[in-house]
Scaffold this motif. Structure first.
Motif, PDB file in Angstrom:
ATOM      1  N   ASP A  72       0.830  -1.201   0.000  1.00 38.29           N
ATOM      2  CA  ASP A  72       0.000   0.000   0.000  1.00 38.29           C
ATOM      3  C   ASP A  72       0.865   1.251   0.000  1.00 38.29           C
ATOM      4  N   ALA A  73       1.946   1.203   0.750  1.00 40.18           N
ATOM      5  CA  ALA A  73       2.850   2.350   0.808  1.00 40.18           C
ATOM      6  C   ALA A  73       3.486   2.599  -0.552  1.00 40.18           C
ATOM      7  N   ALA A  74       3.803   1.541  -1.259  1.00 39.54           N
ATOM      8  CA  ALA A  74       4.431   1.685  -2.565  1.00 39.54           C
ATOM      9  C   ALA A  74       3.474   2.330  -3.564  1.00 39.54           C
ATOM     10  N   LYS A  75       2.170   2.128  -3.378  1.00 33.14           N
ATOM     11  CA  LYS A  75       1.180   2.707  -4.271  1.00 33.14           C
ATOM     12  C   LYS A  75       0.936   4.186  -3.947  1.00 33.14           C
ATOM     13  N   SER A  76       1.439   4.631  -2.807  1.00 31.31           N
ATOM     14  CA  SER A  76       1.214   6.000  -2.384  1.00 31.31           C
ATOM     15  C   SER A  76       1.879   6.970  -3.349  1.00 31.31           C
ATOM     16  N   ASP A  77       1.338   8.174  -3.401  1.00 29.55           N
ATOM     17  CA  ASP A  77       1.904   9.184  -4.279  1.00 29.55           C
ATOM     18  C   ASP A  77       2.809  10.152  -3.518  1.00 29.55           C
ATOM     19  N   ALA A  78       3.355   9.719  -2.393  1.00 26.83           N
ATOM     20  CA  ALA A  78       4.266  10.571  -1.621  1.00 26.83           C
ATOM     21  C   ALA A  78       5.549  10.755  -2.419  1.00 26.83           C
ATOM     22  N   PRO A  79       5.971  12.006  -2.618  1.00 26.21           N
ATOM     23  CA  PRO A  79       7.153  12.258  -3.445  1.00 26.21           C
ATOM     24  C   PRO A  79       8.466  11.883  -2.767  1.00 26.21           C
ATOM     25  N   LYS A  80       9.481  11.636  -3.587  1.00 24.64           N
ATOM     26  CA  LYS A  80      10.832  11.368  -3.099  1.00 24.64           C
ATOM     27  C   LYS A  80      11.633  12.653  -2.982  1.00 24.64           C
ATOM     28  N   VAL A  81      11.266  13.641  -3.748  1.00 24.04           N
ATOM     29  CA  VAL A  81      12.028  14.883  -3.802  1.00 24.04           C
ATOM     30  C   VAL A  81      11.063  16.074  -3.741  1.00 24.04           C
ATOM     31  N   PHE A  82      11.522  17.131  -3.072  1.00 20.77           N
ATOM     32  CA  PHE A  82      10.710  18.331  -2.917  1.00 20.77           C
ATOM     33  C   PHE A  82      11.507  19.543  -3.390  1.00 20.77           C
ATOM     34  N   ASP A  83      10.785  20.541  -3.870  1.00 20.79           N
ATOM     35  CA  ASP A  83      11.442  21.782  -4.297  1.00 20.79           C
ATOM     36  C   ASP A  83      11.779  22.672  -3.115  1.00 20.79           C
ATOM     37  N   ALA A  84      11.073  22.509  -1.997  1.00 20.57           N
ATOM     38  CA  ALA A  84      11.310  23.329  -0.801  1.00 20.57           C
ATOM     39  C   ALA A  84      11.258  22.430   0.427  1.00 20.57           C
ATOM     40  N   ALA A  85      11.746  22.949   1.546  1.00 20.72           N
ATOM     41  CA  ALA A  85      11.682  22.217   2.814  1.00 20.72           C
ATOM     42  C   ALA A  85      10.218  21.958   3.165  1.00 20.72           C
ATOM     43  N   ASN A 113      21.561  19.805  -4.913  1.00 26.00           N
ATOM     44  CA  ASN A 113      21.244  20.487  -6.177  1.00 26.00           C
ATOM     45  C   ASN A 113      19.942  21.279  -6.096  1.00 26.00           C
ATOM     46  N   GLY A 114      19.704  21.917  -4.961  1.00 20.17           N
ATOM     47  CA  GLY A 114      18.517  22.749  -4.789  1.00 20.17           C
ATOM     48  C   GLY A 114      17.251  21.981  -4.502  1.00 20.17           C
ATOM     49  N   LYS A 115      17.330  20.664  -4.348  1.00 15.85           N
ATOM     50  CA  LYS A 115      16.161  19.825  -4.048  1.00 15.85           C
ATOM     51  C   LYS A 115      16.296  19.287  -2.629  1.00 15.85           C
ATOM     52  N   HIS A 116      15.150  18.992  -2.026  1.00 14.41           N
ATOM     53  CA  HIS A 116      15.121  18.506  -0.645  1.00 14.41           C
ATOM     54  C   HIS A 116      14.724  17.031  -0.626  1.00 14.41           C
ATOM     55  N   TYR A 117      15.500  16.247   0.116  1.00 19.30           N
ATOM     56  CA  TYR A 117      15.281  14.800   0.232  1.00 19.30           C
ATOM     57  C   TYR A 117      15.125  14.453   1.708  1.00 19.30           C
ATOM     58  N   TYR A 118      14.149  13.594   2.001  1.00 26.69           N
ATOM     59  CA  TYR A 118      13.887  13.163   3.375  1.00 26.69           C
ATOM     60  C   TYR A 118      14.091  11.662   3.445  1.00 26.69           C
ATOM     61  N   PHE A 119      14.594  11.198   4.621  1.00 26.69           N
ATOM     62  CA  PHE A 119      14.991   9.793   4.761  1.00 26.69           C
ATOM     63  C   PHE A 119      14.262   9.131   5.920  1.00 26.69           C
ATOM     64  N   CYS A 120      13.981   7.862   5.736  1.00 23.79           N
ATOM     65  CA  CYS A 120      13.254   7.109   6.761  1.00 23.79           C
ATOM     66  C   CYS A 120      14.133   6.792   7.967  1.00 23.79           C
ATOM     67  N   CYS A 121      15.467   6.833   7.791  1.00 24.68           N
ATOM     68  CA  CYS A 121      16.375   6.524   8.904  1.00 24.68           C
ATOM     69  C   CYS A 121      17.749   7.131   8.642  1.00 24.68           C
ATOM     70  N   PRO A 122      18.588   7.220   9.666  1.00 19.57           N
ATOM     71  CA  PRO A 122      19.929   7.786   9.501  1.00 19.57           C
ATOM     72  C   PRO A 122      20.817   6.983   8.542  1.00 19.57           C
ATOM     73  N   VAL A 123      20.624   5.686   8.472  1.00 19.82           N
ATOM     74  CA  VAL A 123      21.430   4.854   7.577  1.00 19.82           C
ATOM     75  C   VAL A 123      21.176   5.253   6.122  1.00 19.82           C
ATOM     76  N   CYS A 124      19.916   5.495   5.787  1.00 24.12           N
ATOM     77  CA  CYS A 124      19.589   5.904   4.416  1.00 24.12           C
ATOM     78  C   CYS A 124      20.199   7.265   4.103  1.00 24.12           C
ATOM     79  N   GLU A 125      20.195   8.150   5.091  1.00 22.94           N
ATOM     80  CA  GLU A 125      20.804   9.460   4.865  1.00 22.94           C
ATOM     81  C   GLU A 125      22.293   9.313   4.548  1.00 22.94           C
ATOM     82  N   GLU A 126      22.988   8.442   5.280  1.00 26.17           N
ATOM     83  CA  GLU A 126      24.418   8.220   5.038  1.00 26.17           C
ATOM     84  C   GLU A 126      24.663   7.605   3.660  1.00 26.17           C
TER      85      GLU A 126
END
Length: 137
Positions: A72-85, A113-126
């Motif tokens: 169900d989460a995979a079908k969601s339309d939540a974006p991976k990248v945002f133009d702003a915080a 590159n001017g885009k905002h990315y959010y991560f589910c955990c610190p490992v993904c951020e690294e």
């Protein structure tokens, strides 16, 4: 060279093997081996079997529920990248794992590159920091 004594022994052995009594004895032993066991040991074995079966079914049902939630989460339309915080409470998709989550105060965030990315955990951020181009495609 075989002597007549060996031939007689072989003939007797074949006769014994081919006899009705011998076959009946073998069949009787086979039937005894396949009879349903009774008694405390049989009850214990049955309980162990039932407990293992229930445990396996419980694990399978939890796994299926987890898979359905993620499907169900995979079908969601939540974006991976945002133009702003983004503000707390916004749905986002982790660019590394693909999991959908809700942004909180503790959510890891990177600007690239001017885009905002959010991560589910610190490992993904690294992982993202190490090779961002791999995850922005």
């Amino acid at each position: 060279m075989t002597n007549s004594h060996e031939i007689l022994n072989a003939q007797k052995a074949w006769k014994d093997f081919d006899s009705y009594e011998y076959r009946s004895e073998i069949i009787g032993k086979a039937n005894e081996a396949t009879e349903i066991r009774r008694g405390p040991k049989a009850i214990r074995d049955l309980l162990i079997f039932l407990l293992v079966t229930v445990f396996v079914l419980a694990i399978a049902s939890v796994s299926m529920a987890y898979a359905e939630d993620h499907a169900d989460a995979a079908k969601s339309d939540a974006p991976k990248v945002f133009d702003a915080a983004q503000s707390v409470g916004t749905k986002a998709t982790c660019p590394v794992m693909g999991d959908v989550f809700t942004i909180s105060e503790k959510t890891k965030h990177q600007e690239y590159n001017g885009k905002h990315y959010y991560f589910c955990c610190p490992v993904c951020e690294e992982k993202f920091k190490a090779d961002p181009e791999k995850y922005i495609k």
